[in-house]
Every structure is written in structure tokens, then in C-alpha cells.
Write an enzyme that holds these catalytic residues in place. Structure first.
Site, PDB file in Angstrom:
ATOM      1  N   HIS A 313       0.719  -1.170   0.002  1.00 61.48           N
ATOM      2  CA  HIS A 313      -0.169  -0.008   0.019  1.00 61.48           C
ATOM      3  C   HIS A 313       0.801   1.306  -0.057  1.00 61.48           C
ATOM      4  CE1 HIS A 313      -3.185   2.873   1.170  1.00 61.48           C
ATOM      5  NE2 HIS A 313      -4.194   1.905   0.577  1.00 61.48           N
ATOM      6  N   ASP A 371      -7.946  -5.246  -0.024  1.00 63.43           N
ATOM      7  CA  ASP A 371      -8.391  -6.108  -1.145  1.00 63.43           C
ATOM      8  C   ASP A 371      -8.007  -7.554  -1.025  1.00 63.43           C
ATOM      9  OD1 ASP A 371      -7.494  -3.496  -3.093  1.00 63.43           O
ATOM     10  OD2 ASP A 371      -9.624  -4.289  -2.918  1.00 63.43           O
TER      11      ASP A 371
HETATM   12  C1  SDX Z   1      -6.330   0.031  -2.853  1.00 66.30           C
HETATM   13  O1  SDX Z   1      -4.507   4.632  -2.195  1.00 66.30           O
HETATM   14  C2  SDX Z   1      -5.248   3.980  -1.518  1.00 66.30           C
HETATM   15  O2  SDX Z   1      -5.629   4.458  -0.425  1.00 66.30           O
HETATM   16  C3  SDX Z   1      -5.987   2.668  -2.307  1.00 66.30           C
HETATM   17  C4  SDX Z   1      -6.874   1.996  -1.477  1.00 66.30           C
HETATM   18  C5  SDX Z   1      -8.161   2.461  -1.191  1.00 66.30           C
HETATM   19  O3  SDX Z   1      -9.051   2.392  -0.499  1.00 66.30           O
HETATM   20  O4  SDX Z   1      -8.408   3.502  -2.008  1.00 66.30           O
HETATM   21  O5  SDX Z   1      -6.324   1.555  -0.099  1.00 66.30           O
HETATM   22  C6  SDX Z   1      -7.418   0.660  -2.157  1.00 66.30           C
HETATM   23  O6  SDX Z   1      -5.888   0.096  -4.078  1.00 66.30           O
HETATM   24  C7  SDX Z   1      -5.378  -0.856  -2.210  1.00 66.30           C
HETATM   25  C8  SDX Z   1      -4.044  -1.425  -3.064  1.00 66.30           C
HETATM   26  C9  SDX Z   1      -4.716  -2.516  -3.854  1.00 66.30           C
HETATM   27  N1  SDX Z   1      -3.623  -2.797  -4.746  1.00 66.30           N
HETATM   28  C10 SDX Z   1      -2.860  -4.185  -4.792  1.00 66.30           C
HETATM   29  O7  SDX Z   1      -2.969  -4.885  -3.869  1.00 66.30           O
HETATM   30  C11 SDX Z   1      -2.051  -4.341  -5.934  1.00 66.30           C
HETATM   31  C12 SDX Z   1      -0.645  -4.825  -5.324  1.00 66.30           C
HETATM   32  N2  SDX Z   1       0.024  -3.933  -4.765  1.00 66.30           N
HETATM   33  C13 SDX Z   1       0.943  -3.055  -5.409  1.00 66.30           C
HETATM   34  O8  SDX Z   1       0.854  -2.811  -6.797  1.00 66.30           O
HETATM   35  C14 SDX Z   1       1.549  -1.587  -4.529  1.00 66.30           C
HETATM   36  O9  SDX Z   1       1.636  -2.140  -3.325  1.00 66.30           O
HETATM   37  C15 SDX Z   1       0.491  -0.545  -4.773  1.00 66.30           C
HETATM   38  C16 SDX Z   1       0.067  -0.083  -6.031  1.00 66.30           C
HETATM   39  C17 SDX Z   1      -0.536  -0.936  -3.674  1.00 66.30           C
HETATM   40  C18 SDX Z   1       1.294   0.612  -3.902  1.00 66.30           C
HETATM   41  O10 SDX Z   1       2.512   0.899  -4.728  1.00 66.30           O
HETATM   42  P1  SDX Z   1       3.337   2.159  -4.230  1.00 66.30           P
HETATM   43  O11 SDX Z   1       2.916   2.785  -3.139  1.00 66.30           O
HETATM   44  O12 SDX Z   1       3.805   2.850  -5.693  1.00 66.30           O
HETATM   45  O13 SDX Z   1       4.573   1.108  -4.088  1.00 66.30           O
HETATM   46  P2  SDX Z   1       5.759   0.655  -5.167  1.00 66.30           P
HETATM   47  O14 SDX Z   1       4.845   0.103  -6.254  1.00 66.30           O
HETATM   48  O15 SDX Z   1       6.794   1.618  -5.375  1.00 66.30           O
HETATM   49  O16 SDX Z   1       6.314  -0.541  -4.206  1.00 66.30           O
HETATM   50  C19 SDX Z   1       7.510  -0.176  -3.212  1.00 66.30           C
HETATM   51  C20 SDX Z   1       8.217  -1.566  -3.494  1.00 66.30           C
HETATM   52  C21 SDX Z   1       8.436  -1.805  -4.962  1.00 66.30           C
HETATM   53  O17 SDX Z   1       9.762  -2.380  -4.954  1.00 66.30           O
HETATM   54  P3  SDX Z   1      11.152  -1.470  -5.247  1.00 66.30           P
HETATM   55  O18 SDX Z   1      11.067  -0.836  -6.373  1.00 66.30           O
HETATM   56  O19 SDX Z   1      11.382  -0.535  -4.296  1.00 66.30           O
HETATM   57  O20 SDX Z   1      12.212  -2.625  -5.315  1.00 66.30           O
HETATM   58  O21 SDX Z   1       7.609  -2.715  -3.019  1.00 66.30           O
HETATM   59  C22 SDX Z   1       7.327  -3.527  -4.128  1.00 66.30           C
HETATM   60  C23 SDX Z   1       7.518  -2.859  -5.435  1.00 66.30           C
HETATM   61  O22 SDX Z   1       7.940  -3.569  -6.455  1.00 66.30           O
HETATM   62  N3  SDX Z   1       5.986  -3.883  -4.112  1.00 66.30           N
HETATM   63  C24 SDX Z   1       5.481  -5.231  -4.330  1.00 66.30           C
HETATM   64  C25 SDX Z   1       4.091  -5.142  -3.932  1.00 66.30           C
HETATM   65  N4  SDX Z   1       3.662  -3.869  -3.779  1.00 66.30           N
HETATM   66  C26 SDX Z   1       4.912  -3.209  -3.741  1.00 66.30           C
HETATM   67  N5  SDX Z   1       6.153  -6.310  -4.396  1.00 66.30           N
HETATM   68  C27 SDX Z   1       5.575  -7.506  -4.635  1.00 66.30           C
HETATM   69  N6  SDX Z   1       4.256  -7.591  -4.346  1.00 66.30           N
HETATM   70  C28 SDX Z   1       3.423  -6.432  -4.189  1.00 66.30           C
HETATM   71  N7  SDX Z   1       2.227  -6.430  -4.105  1.00 66.30           N
END
Ligand code: SDX
Length: 440
Positions: A313, A371
Site C-alpha cells: 500500500h 483487497d
Molecule cells: C487500494 O491509495 C489507496 O488508499 C488505495 C486503497 C483505497 O482504499 O482507495 O487503499 C485501495 O488500491 C489498495 C491497493 C490494492 N492494490 C494491490 O493490492 C496491488 C498490489 N500492490 C502493489 O501494486 C502496490 O503495493 C501498490 C500499488 C498498492 C502501492 O504501490 P506504491 O506505493 O507505488 O509502491 P511501489 O509500487 O513503489 O512498491 C514499493 C516497493 C517496490 O519495490 P522496489 O521498486 O522498491 O524494489 O515494493 C514492491 C515494489 O516492487 N511492491 C511489491 C508489492 N507492492 C509493492 N512487491 C510485490 N508484491 C506487491 N504487492
């Protein structure tokens, strides 16, 4: 902007560029991070800030929802989400988000009646559904029909009229559940079921989805309560992608139905509201706990764009409080529908246990989010995965309309128009070859 933002002792942030010093006011929050007001940065320094994804940018001032990502706190108008899920109901929460405090008994009864009386849709709207293929994603219908409402409810398009704004928010919340249920019925080839004013919002939604012309669906109080809690948990979440989309659309003066349709579109993405469908599909693909390690390694592999859906998140660097509540009601719903030891729930819990002990997830502070468990509950209630984001959208109409109202009523709001870091070509004469230096 709240007039009292400067009530506390004025503080300033200093910025030094090429030995020139610039200062910018700091505004204190009531809770959470303070902000540096950079509205004059460009006029003073001819620089822009650079923050793709807005990881460190506050786009507005708001009094609606507070999140503490480190502590895993979520509050609507100061009330903890745990308390609201336990003691409130969705329409009371809608009223709280939009009007700022909990309504008294008579206000709530009146508001519930107003919402019920807006669940019906103009009969002609049925024609919009006929235009969709039966296998269209229900979110496509949500986007299309929500935007089309602006052509049917032209008496609530004037955003400068407070009464029209309020009436538009009631119509959007109320009709979103009817549109969502119609999208479901259309996708399974069943006739539409009209709303009933003597049912609560959540009972009505289940009735419109699962009743049919041959038999009345007996709404179970346990499933209706679970549905209501799911709506409460998804109602608002500060300046997430879809809410920011609604605010940006609204900043141009677009009508409320168009703004909410824009929010529905943004929510559809798998990184946002589409993650509940993606999380269940991921669990079904993993299939059994013996495959968990393989998928965790895929999630850690930078070359593989697989992510654990329902994990991670932007704000929560701790357990999402909503996931905790959903995990608790999971078992209750599954038992109620006669699914004991659901292999998918067991797999989800095993996956969570292994991931939370894994160095990668610990270092990156990746926890289950809202989720991760919601899909298991919704599937148990009887919804197909394609309906999960529709349900998220119905709930989020509360937050979208509350945030939209706050933005429209903010005296300093103006059209949102970010700038950029331009790294494209320099001027090139038409017909002339670009110099090597000028090739991007
Ligand atoms: C919702 O914003 C909100 O409030 C949203 C929400 C709401 O109520 O409105 O809470 C609802 O959208 C919840 C999130 C649902 N999405 C997912 O579950 C999809 C999987 N999650 C990821 O796509 C990610 O965690 C996000 C999009 C939710 C957050 O992404 P960020 O904040 O942009 O973080 P990032 O992608 O930069 O990740 C930081 C690091 C990265 O690695 P590095 O580049 O630093 O090496 O963490 C890794 C990412 O690759 N990472 C993950 C991961 N989520 C982040 N690696 C593996 N699996 C994951 N799920």
C-alpha cells in the site's frame, strides 16, 4: 483552506538555490504530517517540484479522512474504522462523511428515506444496458451508466447550487447500487429486479442482485451485515487515485455524475480497486499452499512484473486495519453459507503468514491490504470476481461525493493543472534533420 491553518506559531521552510535563500510557510495538521506551502515556488524560483505518483505531495486540505500508515489507523471524521464497522451502518457513514458528524436518530431516518427514494432509475436507462455485450465487464457498465445519469438528472448539475449538490450526492450513492445490481443481472442474463424502499441499503443491494422473477431472495441478516461492513470499510480513503481523479475532474467544473464516472474508471485499475478481483484470481492460480514459495519468489523477482495482489500500500506500512476486520468476518460468512475450511481462505492465511515472515516483505513493509480478504467474502456471498470492484465503487461513491463536495465548497479551490519536467526535443525547423545533440 481553513482560516486557522496559521493559528499555530508561523514556521517556515528554507530552500537554498544557487546561494539564494527562499522561504515557504509550513502549515500544521491536526494529526499526521504538516505541509510546506509551495504555491509561490515557481513564481519565486522558476523551479517546479518533481513528484511522479505524488508520493510526497498533499494535493489539498481535507477534514474528511485520516490515515496513519505507520500505525495502521483509519478514521472517518475522527471516528475509528473499527468502531464504525462495529456500531454504525453504511448510510449513517455516508451522512458522516458528507456532512461531518454523526446524524441524530431523526436526521438518520430522514436521510435513509431520502436515499431509498433515489434508488430507482429513469426507465429509459435500461436501454443503455442493452447496448453492452453480455460478457462486458460490469465496471464498463458502471462507468457508462454513471456518466449517462447527467443526461437524466439535469436538475442537479449546477455545482454552484448547494441544494443541487446535495441532491446529486444522494442520487449518486443511491443509484450506484441499482446500477451495480443491474450490471450483474445483465451479465448473467437475468431480468432486472427493482429496489424495495422497505429494505436497508445493503439488504436492497443483495435483493436486487439475487432475487429473480421466479423467487424472492431471502436476505440473511448475517450476509446483509457483512455487506454493510464491506461498504463501510470501502467508503473513503483520503486522496487515493480514484478520489484524486474525482477532485481533478471536479476542479474543471464538470458535473458531479461525470466526475464520479471518472472515479469509477480510475478505481477499475488492478493496482487500485481492481485488486480485489485480481487477488482472488491470484489465489485461485496459486491453487495450493505448496505453490506459495514459488509465487513469493516471483513477487520478489524484479524481472517478473508479478505482484502479490492484495498486498502492499502507498500509505499503510503496517497492516491495513480494513484487512484485519475483513479477515475476522471471513470465517463468520463462510460458516454461515456452509463453507467450512475454505481452501482459498486457508491458502490466503498461509500466504499471509509466509509473506509476513519473508525479509523482502518485511523490508518493504508489505502487508495485506483491503483487497486481500474482501474477494473471499464476496465470493462466499455469491458474487463472481467481476463484481468485486463494482461493490468497491458503490461503497466509494460515499467518499467520492464527500471529497467532491469539500473541494467545490473550498473557497480557494481552482482548476488542477500540474506542470512537468520537459526532456523532449529542442526547436526543430520543419523539414530539417534533427542534429544528433537534439535527438531524444
Ligand atoms: C487500494 O491509495 C489507496 O488508499 C488505495 C486503497 C483505497 O482504499 O482507495 O487503499 C485501495 O488500491 C489498495 C491497493 C490494492 N492494490 C494491490 O493490492 C496491488 C498490489 N500492490 C502493489 O501494486 C502496490 O503495493 C501498490 C500499488 C498498492 C502501492 O504501490 P506504491 O506505493 O507505488 O509502491 P511501489 O509500487 O513503489 O512498491 C514499493 C516497493 C517496490 O519495490 P522496489 O521498486 O522498491 O524494489 O515494493 C514492491 C515494489 O516492487 N511492491 C511489491 C508489492 N507492492 C509493492 N512487491 C510485490 N508484491 C506487491 N504487492
Amino acid at each position: 483552506m481553513s482560516k486557522d491553518k496559521n493559528s499555530k506559531k508561523e514556521k517556515f521552510a528554507k530552500l537554498i538555490i544557487d546561494n539564494n535563500s527562499y522561504s515557504f510557510p509550513i502549515y500544521s495538521s491536526t494529526e499526521g504530517e504538516s505541509v510546506i506551502d509551495i504555491t509561490k515556488l515557481h513564481s519565486k524560483t522558476k523551479f517546479f517540484t518533481y513528484d511522479p505518483g505524488f508520493t510526497s505531495t498533499a494535493s489539498c486540505e481535507s477534514k474528511i479522512t485520516y490515515i496513519d500508515g505507520e500505525k495502521g489507523i483509519l478514521r472517518y471524521r475522527g471516528y475509528d474504522i473499527e468502531e464504525l464497522a462495529d456500531k454504525s451502518d453504511f448510510i449513517e457513514v455516508v451522512n458522516l462523511l458528507i456532512y461531518g458528524d454523526l446524524p441524530n436518530k431523526s436526521q438518520l431516518t430522514k436521510y435513509k428515506n431520502l436515499i431509498s427514494r433515489h434508488t430507482l432509475l429513469h426507465e429509459q436507462i435500461i436501454n443503455f444496458f442493452q447496448g453492452f455485450r453480455r460478457d462486458a465487464h460490469p465496471m464498463a457498465m458502471m462507468v457508462g451508466v454513471m456518466g449517462a445519469l447527467s443526461s437524466f438528472y439535469q436538475d442537479t448539475l449546477d455545482i454552484k447550487d448547494a441544494h443541487q449538490r446535495q441532491e446529486a450526492t444522494r442520487r449518486i450513492v443511491a443509484k450506484s447500487s441499482t446500477i451495480g445490481a443491474m450490471a450483474y443481472k445483465y451479465s448473467i442474463g437475468q431480468s432486472f429486479v427493482s429496489p424495495k424502499n422497505n429494505l436497508s441499503f445493503s439488504e436492497n443491494f443483495l435483493h436486487m442482485c439475487f432475487s429473480n422473477t421466479a423467487e424472492e431472495y431471502k436476505v440473511s441478516p448475517i450476509l446483509a451485515k457483512a455487506m454493510d461492513i464491506i461498504f463501510i470499510l470501502h467508503a473513503d480513503h483520503e486522496q487515493n487515485a480514484s478520489t484524486s481523479t474525482v477532485r481533478l475532474a471536479g476542479s474543471s467544473g464538470a458535473n458531479p455524475f461525470a466526475c464520479i464516472a471518472a472515479g469509477v474508471s480510475s478505481l477499475w485499475g488492478p493496482a487500485h480497486g481492481g485488486a480485489n478481483q485480481a487477488a482472488l484470481e491470484m489465489l485461485e492460480e496459486i491453487g495450493s499452499s505448496k505453490n506459495i514459495k514459488k509465487y513469493i519468489n516471483k513477487a520478489k523477482n524484479k524481472k517478473d512484473n508479478f505482484k502479490l495482489m492484495g498486498f502492499g500500500h502507498r500509505v499503510y506500512k503496517n497492516y491495513d486495519p480494513r484487512a484485519k476486520i475483513l479477515k475476522k468476518i471471513c470465517k463468520k460468512v463462510l460458516n454461515h453459507v456452509g463453507i467450512n475450511n475454505d481452501p482459498i481462505l486457508q491458502l490466503a492465511m498461509d500466504l499471509e503468514a509466509i509473506a509476513l515472515k519473508d525479509k523482502y516483505f518485511i523490508e518493504k513493509k508489505l502487508y495485506p491490504n483491503v483487497d486481500f480478504y474482501s474477494g473471499i467474502i464476496l465470493k462466499a456471498i455469491g458474487f463472481p470476481p467481476e463484481m468485486f470492484t463494482v461493490i468497491f465503487a458503490i461503497a466509494r461513491t460515499a467518499g467520492w461525493t464527500a471529497q467532491w463536495t469539500e473541494m467545490i465548497e473550498d473557497p480557494i479551490q481552482k482548476i488542477g493543472r500540474p506542470r512537468q519536467l520537459y526532456t523532449g526535443n529542442l526547436i526543430t525547423k520543419y523539414g530539417k534533420k534533427r542534429s544528433r545533440k537534439n535527438t531524444r
